[in-house]
Design an enzyme around this catalytic site. Structure first.
Site, PDB file in Angstrom:
ATOM      1  N   HIS A 132      10.081   0.315   7.875  1.00 14.77           N
ATOM      2  CA  HIS A 132       9.362  -0.911   8.241  1.00 14.77           C
ATOM      3  C   HIS A 132       9.390  -1.982   7.148  1.00 14.77           C
ATOM      4  O   HIS A 132       9.867  -3.096   7.345  1.00 14.77           O
ATOM      5  CB  HIS A 132       7.903  -0.576   8.564  1.00 14.77           C
ATOM      6  CG  HIS A 132       7.710   0.435   9.632  1.00 14.77           C
ATOM      7  ND1 HIS A 132       7.920   0.166  10.968  1.00 14.77           N
ATOM      8  CD2 HIS A 132       7.303   1.727   9.564  1.00 14.77           C
ATOM      9  CE1 HIS A 132       7.652   1.248  11.682  1.00 14.77           C
ATOM     10  NE2 HIS A 132       7.283   2.206  10.851  1.00 14.77           N
ATOM     11  N   ASP A 133       8.789  -1.659   6.004  1.00 19.20           N
ATOM     12  CA  ASP A 133       8.431  -2.689   5.038  1.00 19.20           C
ATOM     13  C   ASP A 133       9.606  -3.410   4.374  1.00 19.20           C
ATOM     14  O   ASP A 133       9.516  -4.618   4.121  1.00 19.20           O
ATOM     15  CB  ASP A 133       7.496  -2.098   3.985  1.00 19.20           C
ATOM     16  CG  ASP A 133       6.177  -1.651   4.588  1.00 19.20           C
ATOM     17  OD1 ASP A 133       5.786  -2.203   5.638  1.00 19.20           O
ATOM     18  OD2 ASP A 133       5.534  -0.751   4.022  1.00 19.20           O
ATOM     19  N   THR A 191       3.090  -6.075   2.831  1.00 12.78           N
ATOM     20  CA  THR A 191       3.598  -4.937   3.596  1.00 12.78           C
ATOM     21  C   THR A 191       2.511  -3.913   3.870  1.00 12.78           C
ATOM     22  O   THR A 191       2.811  -2.790   4.287  1.00 12.78           O
ATOM     23  CB  THR A 191       4.773  -4.263   2.850  1.00 12.78           C
ATOM     24  OG1 THR A 191       4.328  -3.788   1.576  1.00 12.78           O
ATOM     25  CG2 THR A 191       5.918  -5.257   2.664  1.00 12.78           C
ATOM     26  N   PHE A 204      -0.374  -0.341  12.696  1.00 15.78           N
ATOM     27  CA  PHE A 204      -1.297   0.172  11.687  1.00 15.78           C
ATOM     28  C   PHE A 204      -1.841  -0.896  10.745  1.00 15.78           C
ATOM     29  O   PHE A 204      -3.058  -0.972  10.505  1.00 15.78           O
ATOM     30  CB  PHE A 204      -0.632   1.285  10.870  1.00 15.78           C
ATOM     31  CG  PHE A 204      -1.492   1.775   9.742  1.00 15.78           C
ATOM     32  CD1 PHE A 204      -2.512   2.696   9.967  1.00 15.78           C
ATOM     33  CD2 PHE A 204      -1.313   1.302   8.445  1.00 15.78           C
ATOM     34  CE1 PHE A 204      -3.329   3.132   8.937  1.00 15.78           C
ATOM     35  CE2 PHE A 204      -2.120   1.733   7.412  1.00 15.78           C
ATOM     36  CZ  PHE A 204      -3.130   2.652   7.658  1.00 15.78           C
ATOM     37  N   ASN A 205      -0.975  -1.714  10.136  1.00 16.22           N
ATOM     38  CA  ASN A 205      -1.442  -2.660   9.125  1.00 16.22           C
ATOM     39  C   ASN A 205      -2.492  -3.622   9.669  1.00 16.22           C
ATOM     40  O   ASN A 205      -3.453  -3.964   8.968  1.00 16.22           O
ATOM     41  CB  ASN A 205      -0.265  -3.465   8.557  1.00 16.22           C
ATOM     42  CG  ASN A 205       0.574  -2.668   7.579  1.00 16.22           C
ATOM     43  OD1 ASN A 205       0.140  -1.641   7.066  1.00 16.22           O
ATOM     44  ND2 ASN A 205       1.783  -3.139   7.327  1.00 16.22           N
ATOM     45  N   ASN A 236      -2.243   2.861   3.654  1.00 15.92           N
ATOM     46  CA  ASN A 236      -1.629   4.160   3.911  1.00 15.92           C
ATOM     47  C   ASN A 236      -2.399   5.293   3.250  1.00 15.92           C
ATOM     48  O   ASN A 236      -2.451   6.412   3.778  1.00 15.92           O
ATOM     49  CB  ASN A 236      -0.178   4.162   3.417  1.00 15.92           C
ATOM     50  CG  ASN A 236       0.741   3.364   4.309  1.00 15.92           C
ATOM     51  OD1 ASN A 236       0.585   3.357   5.525  1.00 15.92           O
ATOM     52  ND2 ASN A 236       1.705   2.679   3.701  1.00 15.92           N
ATOM     53  N   ASP A 257       0.847  -1.206   0.000  1.00 15.55           N
ATOM     54  CA  ASP A 257       0.000   0.000   0.000  1.00 15.55           C
ATOM     55  C   ASP A 257       0.886   1.261   0.000  1.00 15.55           C
ATOM     56  O   ASP A 257       0.853   2.037   0.941  1.00 15.55           O
ATOM     57  CB  ASP A 257      -0.946   0.000   1.210  1.00 15.55           C
ATOM     58  CG  ASP A 257      -0.215   0.007   2.550  1.00 15.55           C
ATOM     59  OD1 ASP A 257       0.947  -0.462   2.605  1.00 15.55           O
ATOM     60  OD2 ASP A 257      -0.790   0.496   3.538  1.00 15.55           O
ATOM     61  N   ASP A 262       6.819   1.138   1.763  1.00  8.58           N
ATOM     62  CA  ASP A 262       6.418   0.155   0.747  1.00  8.58           C
ATOM     63  C   ASP A 262       7.166   0.395  -0.558  1.00  8.58           C
ATOM     64  O   ASP A 262       7.549  -0.554  -1.242  1.00  8.58           O
ATOM     65  CB  ASP A 262       4.916   0.266   0.453  1.00  8.58           C
ATOM     66  CG  ASP A 262       4.033  -0.002   1.641  1.00  8.58           C
ATOM     67  OD1 ASP A 262       3.528  -1.133   1.764  1.00  8.58           O
ATOM     68  OD2 ASP A 262       3.845   0.926   2.443  1.00  8.58           O
TER      69      ASP A 262
END
Length: 318
Positions: free
Chosen positions: A240-241, A125, A166-167, A41, A12, A17
């Site tokens: 993060h991703d 992700t 969040f995800n 996102n 996303d 990402d």
């Protein structure tokens, strides 16, 4: 020559990402079969356009990009514009996409690719809406999937609520379907990704490469860093991703422990929490390998080396 691992990237974009996409498309150990997009996102329209723009920037021409689910399974969408901006990729100037998404829906493409290709790993992700929808529509793909690597969840503190990352929070019902599916899951939570900090020294290394793709990533991280300082007080943004992609490329980068993970879908304060049974007190069989530590220097070496391989004309063809 070592056989490449075939993957589908479900994402996303989103700043991190976008970097995960660049890593997945270029690393010599991976063969990126498709990019599938999901709302998270930002809206599905924006995350899809962002994926296409990144592909244009990096000359990733032969990898199909497919639109997926535009809403969580049962809840209203809550986007992360406070972190990623109104476009989802605020900061650098984005090129106009040179191509459109394929007509096939992302969920159908995931099902078709897993059915027709041996040993596919799905790397997610973003929210798990596409993944859950594919599993629900065609449960037979579970026996075909080699595994699922996902960035999401937390053993401890969340980042969108005190309890939730969040995800998972964006679509907890989808996450519950995925974690209850029996698919081999590797979960890369905040405990891992918060160790992948894009410090000023990292930004300088990217900038010093003097090439379009690393410079683009540097600009992404500068914007990302500013919002993370404002919202969370981080001195450097966590990337993060790409950690989920890197953990697939080199599992020794991440310390992992097998455990049972439940998804909270009803709690007033804990909605979206990944309840990680670290000590096995529930007596349930483990359903995920959960990361808890990262070899950050080696992670950055892998990521920067891969980004550096994009030349002046970025000749990646996926």
């Amino acid at each position: 020559m070592e056989k490449k691992q075939k993957i589908i990237l479900d994402c996303d974009p989103g700043h991190d990402d976008a970097i995960a996409l660049l890593l997945a498309a270029r690393h010599p150990g991976l063969e990126l079969l498709a990019v599938t997009t999901v709302a998270g996102n930002q809206t599905l329209e924006k995350t899809t356009r962002n994926a296409l723009s990144v592909c244009t920037l990096a000359h990733i021409r032969d990898v199909p990009v497919a639109r997926g689910m535009a809403q969580p399974l049962v809840r209203e969408a809550r986007y992360a514009s406070d972190i990623h901006g109104e476009s989802g990729l605020d900061g650098p100037a984005l090129p106009q996409p040179e191509r459109e998404a394929v007509p096939e829906h992302a969920v159908d493409l995931i099902i078709d690719l897993v059915r027709s290709t041996d040993d596919v790993v799905l790397v997610a992700t973003g929210p798990l809406t596409n993944v859950a929808s594919a599993i629900t529509r065609e449960p037979a793909i579970l026996s075909r999937l080699k595994g699922l690597y996902l960035m999401g969840g937390a053993i401890g503190l969340g980042n969108v609520t005190p309890a939730a990352e969040f995800n998972i929070y964006f679509d907890p019902e989808a996450a519950a379907i995925v974690f209850n599916s029996g698919c081999p899951i590797t979960m890369i939570p905040l405990e891992v990704t918060h160790q992948a900090l894009a410090t000023p020294a990292i930004l300088e290394r990217l900038r010093s490469l003097g090439r379009p793709v690393p410079s683009f990533v540097c600009q992404l991280l500068e914007f990302f860093g500013a919002t993370y300082r404002q919202v969370f007080g981080f001195t450097a943004p966590p990337v993060h991703d790409p950690c989920a992609v890197a953990a697939l490329i080199d599992p020794t980068l991440v310390n992992q422990h097998s455990m049972y993970v439940a998804i909270e879908t009803r709690g007033e304060y804990t909605l979206g929490r990944t309840v990680c049974d670290v000590y096995g007190v529930l007596g349930r069989r483990a359903n995920a390998c959960v990361g808890y530590g990262l070899d950050a220097p080696r992670f950055w070496e892998l990521l920067i080396e891969t980004l550096a391989s994009y030349g002046e004309e970025s000749a990646s063809e996926g």
